[in-house]
Design a protein around this motif. Structure first.
Motif, PDB file in Angstrom:
ATOM      1  N   ILE A 108      47.768  45.785  38.737  1.00 29.43           N
ATOM      2  CA  ILE A 108      48.370  46.978  39.350  1.00 29.43           C
ATOM      3  C   ILE A 108      47.318  48.081  39.479  1.00 29.43           C
ATOM      4  N   SER A 109      46.536  48.273  38.414  1.00 26.60           N
ATOM      5  CA  SER A 109      45.503  49.308  38.433  1.00 26.60           C
ATOM      6  C   SER A 109      44.452  49.031  39.494  1.00 26.60           C
ATOM      7  N   THR A 110      44.135  47.750  39.682  1.00 29.07           N
ATOM      8  CA  THR A 110      43.137  47.377  40.688  1.00 29.07           C
ATOM      9  C   THR A 110      43.624  47.722  42.087  1.00 29.07           C
ATOM     10  N   ILE A 111      44.894  47.449  42.372  1.00 24.87           N
ATOM     11  CA  ILE A 111      45.457  47.791  43.678  1.00 24.87           C
ATOM     12  C   ILE A 111      45.460  49.309  43.876  1.00 24.87           C
ATOM     13  N   LEU A 112      45.829  50.048  42.832  1.00 19.65           N
ATOM     14  CA  LEU A 112      45.799  51.509  42.908  1.00 19.65           C
ATOM     15  C   LEU A 112      44.380  52.016  43.113  1.00 19.65           C
ATOM     16  N   GLN A 113      43.421  51.336  42.476  1.00 20.06           N
ATOM     17  CA  GLN A 113      42.017  51.691  42.649  1.00 20.06           C
ATOM     18  C   GLN A 113      41.598  51.517  44.108  1.00 20.06           C
TER      19      GLN A 113
END
Length: 221
Positions: A16-21
């Protein structure tokens, strides 16, 4: 069981954090569209991101991992859009030429690697080679903003550095590094440890040159 639960949790939150990144690049592109110019910012972080996610996407299909396929499908699409935005708003001929050379180099590199992997006889060897290449591309992506380092030191301002991408890269690489430690997988640990070091150094530049970059940082946050 507790360790497996922690692994699954970290894997999910890191995805999830990677997509937000990946989505933080939209903040940089929004500034470009608003100003109708790319200013001193380089498209290289986005070009490297496009190459890195494309290779990880191929790796995901290679090992049939749904999470890797999903995350990098989204990432490749976003980064491609960011590169197009930079190309459209590169009003200076010289800079536009640089963007075109970077995109051409990215396309040729990706094509060469995919052809090479496709023609490797042994699947385990192909997987290992592609994993190593993906690791190198990930490190390149984390370090890409440093292409502006000499300019930053010269003008004592971090305006040319994409703060949202650097900050999110630091947080995401820290998550994946811990996940790699739990997995005992050096291919996950090493690039993300180096990612923490590289992005941490870049964040220190924002602190060191806070006065010269105050206006820019406030616009992006």
């Amino acid at each position: 069981m507790h360790e497996d639960t922690l692994k699954n949790f970290l894997g999910f939150t890191a995805s999830i954090s990677t997509i937000l990144q990946f989505l933080t690049g939209a903040l940089v592109c929004q500034k470009v569209v608003t100003n109708k110019s790319t200013g001193d910012q380089s498209a290289l972080p986005f070009v490297c991101g496009c190459l890195s996610t494309s290779l990880w996407l191929r790796y995901g299909f290679f090992i049939k991992d749904t999470s890797i396929i999903l995350v990098n499908s989204i990432g490749a699409a976003l980064f491609f859009g960011y590169v197009i935005t930079f190309a459209l708003y590169s009003i200076r001929k010289f800079f536009q030429g640089v963007v075109c050379r970077q995109v051409s180099g990215c396309a040729l590199t990706l094509t060469f690697i995919l052809i090479y992997i496709q023609n490797v006889a042994s699947p385990p060897i192909a997987q290992r080679h592609l994993g190593l290449i993906c690791t190198l591309m990930t490190i390149l992506f984390f370090g890409a903003p440093l292409v502006s380092l000499m300019h930053v030191l010269k003008v004592r301002s971090t305006e040319s550095l994409p703060f949202p991408i650097i900050l999110s890269s630091f947080l995401v690489s820290a998550q994946w590094m811990v996940y790699g430690v739990l997995l005992g997988d050096p291919y996950v640990q090493i690039p993300n440890f180096l990612g923490c070091v590289l992005t941490g150094f870049q964040l220190c530049l924002f602190y060191c040159f806070a006065q010269g970059s105050k206006g820019y940082s406030s616009e992006l946050i």
